[in-house]
Scaffold this active site. Sequence first.
Site, PDB file in Angstrom:
ATOM      1  N   ASN A  18       0.842  -1.211   0.000  1.00 23.46           N
ATOM      2  CA  ASN A  18       0.000   0.000   0.000  1.00 23.46           C
ATOM      3  C   ASN A  18       0.873   1.254   0.000  1.00 23.46           C
ATOM      4  O   ASN A  18       0.559   2.239  -0.668  1.00 23.46           O
ATOM      5  CB  ASN A  18      -0.952  -0.009   1.200  1.00 23.46           C
ATOM      6  CG  ASN A  18      -2.181  -0.848   0.921  1.00 23.46           C
ATOM      7  OD1 ASN A  18      -3.028  -0.468   0.121  1.00 23.46           O
ATOM      8  ND2 ASN A  18      -2.266  -2.013   1.552  1.00 23.46           N
ATOM      9  N   MET A  89       1.356  -2.773  12.092  1.00 23.54           N
ATOM     10  CA  MET A  89       0.708  -3.727  12.989  1.00 23.54           C
ATOM     11  C   MET A  89       0.961  -3.441  14.472  1.00 23.54           C
ATOM     12  O   MET A  89       1.050  -4.370  15.274  1.00 23.54           O
ATOM     13  CB  MET A  89       1.139  -5.152  12.618  1.00 23.54           C
ATOM     14  CG  MET A  89       0.633  -5.566  11.239  1.00 23.54           C
ATOM     15  SD  MET A  89      -1.136  -5.212  11.031  1.00 23.54           S
ATOM     16  CE  MET A  89      -1.526  -6.166   9.582  1.00 23.54           C
ATOM     17  N   ILE A  91      -0.292  -0.895  17.865  1.00 23.26           N
ATOM     18  CA  ILE A  91      -1.370  -0.015  18.321  1.00 23.26           C
ATOM     19  C   ILE A  91      -0.791   1.360  18.652  1.00 23.26           C
ATOM     20  O   ILE A  91       0.241   1.443  19.335  1.00 23.26           O
ATOM     21  CB  ILE A  91      -2.034  -0.593  19.593  1.00 23.26           C
ATOM     22  CG1 ILE A  91      -2.497  -2.029  19.360  1.00 23.26           C
ATOM     23  CG2 ILE A  91      -3.150   0.312  20.087  1.00 23.26           C
ATOM     24  CD1 ILE A  91      -3.818  -2.201  18.701  1.00 23.26           C
ATOM     25  N   ASN A 106      -6.013   4.855   8.194  1.00 21.81           N
ATOM     26  CA  ASN A 106      -5.571   3.458   8.082  1.00 21.81           C
ATOM     27  C   ASN A 106      -6.330   2.781   6.958  1.00 21.81           C
ATOM     28  O   ASN A 106      -7.431   3.201   6.611  1.00 21.81           O
ATOM     29  CB  ASN A 106      -5.877   2.731   9.407  1.00 21.81           C
ATOM     30  CG  ASN A 106      -5.474   1.273   9.380  1.00 21.81           C
ATOM     31  OD1 ASN A 106      -4.392   0.926   8.885  1.00 21.81           O
ATOM     32  ND2 ASN A 106      -6.329   0.399   9.885  1.00 21.81           N
ATOM     33  N   HIS A 108      -7.871  -0.986   5.971  1.00 22.96           N
ATOM     34  CA  HIS A 108      -8.214  -2.269   6.601  1.00 22.96           C
ATOM     35  C   HIS A 108      -8.878  -3.154   5.547  1.00 22.96           C
ATOM     36  O   HIS A 108      -9.724  -2.688   4.785  1.00 22.96           O
ATOM     37  CB  HIS A 108      -9.164  -2.015   7.781  1.00 22.96           C
ATOM     38  CG  HIS A 108      -9.522  -3.263   8.506  1.00 22.96           C
ATOM     39  ND1 HIS A 108      -8.660  -3.884   9.392  1.00 22.96           N
ATOM     40  CD2 HIS A 108     -10.631  -4.048   8.459  1.00 22.96           C
ATOM     41  CE1 HIS A 108      -9.230  -4.975   9.874  1.00 22.96           C
ATOM     42  NE2 HIS A 108     -10.425  -5.095   9.307  1.00 22.96           N
ATOM     43  N   ASP A 144     -10.182   0.008  14.579  1.00 24.22           N
ATOM     44  CA  ASP A 144     -10.974  -0.101  13.336  1.00 24.22           C
ATOM     45  C   ASP A 144     -12.383   0.476  13.485  1.00 24.22           C
ATOM     46  O   ASP A 144     -13.345  -0.073  12.922  1.00 24.22           O
ATOM     47  CB  ASP A 144     -11.047  -1.576  12.872  1.00 24.22           C
ATOM     48  CG  ASP A 144      -9.669  -2.142  12.556  1.00 24.22           C
ATOM     49  OD1 ASP A 144      -8.788  -1.361  12.150  1.00 24.22           O
ATOM     50  OD2 ASP A 144      -9.477  -3.352  12.720  1.00 24.22           O
TER      51      ASP A 144
HETATM   52  C1  GAR Z   1      -3.102  -4.929   3.947  1.00 24.67           C
HETATM   53  O1  GAR Z   1      -3.981  -5.911   3.483  1.00 24.67           O
HETATM   54  C2  GAR Z   1      -3.794  -4.031   4.951  1.00 24.67           C
HETATM   55  O2  GAR Z   1      -5.140  -3.790   4.652  1.00 24.67           O
HETATM   56  C3  GAR Z   1      -3.680  -4.876   6.198  1.00 24.67           C
HETATM   57  O3  GAR Z   1      -2.367  -5.392   6.151  1.00 24.67           O
HETATM   58  C4  GAR Z   1      -1.992  -5.545   4.789  1.00 24.67           C
HETATM   59  C5  GAR Z   1      -0.680  -4.811   4.595  1.00 24.67           C
HETATM   60  O4  GAR Z   1      -0.194  -5.057   3.310  1.00 24.67           O
HETATM   61  N1  GAR Z   1      -3.901  -4.088   7.371  1.00 24.67           N
HETATM   62  C6  GAR Z   1      -4.568  -4.543   8.416  1.00 24.67           C
HETATM   63  O5  GAR Z   1      -5.013  -5.658   8.492  1.00 24.67           O
HETATM   64  C7  GAR Z   1      -4.726  -3.533   9.530  1.00 24.67           C
HETATM   65  N2  GAR Z   1      -5.689  -3.984  10.468  1.00 24.67           N
HETATM   66  P1  GAR Z   1       0.958  -4.151   2.722  1.00 24.67           P
HETATM   67  O6  GAR Z   1       2.069  -4.153   3.767  1.00 24.67           O
HETATM   68  O7  GAR Z   1       1.371  -4.847   1.469  1.00 24.67           O
HETATM   69  O8  GAR Z   1       0.400  -2.763   2.496  1.00 24.67           O
END
Ligand code: GAR
Length: 191
Positions: A18, A89, A91, A106, A108, A144
Amino acid sequence: MHDKKIRLGILISGRGSNMQALVQACKDQDFPAKVSCVLTNNSCAAGLRFAENEKIPTIVVADKPLDICRIHAILVKYRVDLVCLAGFMRILKADFLEKWKNRVINIHPSLLPAFKGLNAQEQALKAGVNMTGCTVHYVTPEIDSGSTILQYSVPVFPDDDLHTLSERILFVEHKCYVEAIKLIAKVKLCN
Ligand code: GAR
């Protein structure tokens, strides 16, 4: 070209896809934001190498517990306007969120309020829903639960497994995050 751009501080813990989508979007001179810094709690985060190669300032804050004062000082130093959590990841405590009120967002991997917390894609599969997606939302102390900025949906097919569903959601996450920043910029840069 925008004469004023929103300055993003992106927080990652791992892959950082992301974050990469945001960095790519910021390369468009008409995109209303630029990346000021990428911060991580994990010195092995794969996304860190990408940001370094892009010559974006990167900072590792690996202290346990998370050194919120240090993170605050770094974000101030890089004159960050908007903190973007992208697979971060850890808090963030309430006092930090109070200082950065309405300036932390954020992404999610579910259509919140459905499937909060960890393993949202797995939760969706277990629940047997035929549609899920992703949400960009403001971050508040309750996990969230902050107001939604933008959501994109995807279908869930009967033969989906965790991998196929997660990939389908991730594909729209990248688009959703970029569009959400545009929406925020429209409001911020017009005031
Ligand atoms: C993504 O799917 C994001 O939505 C999720 O972690 C992944 C990170 O991927 N986030 C959560 O679950 C937060 N609660 P990335 O490191 O490739 O962006």
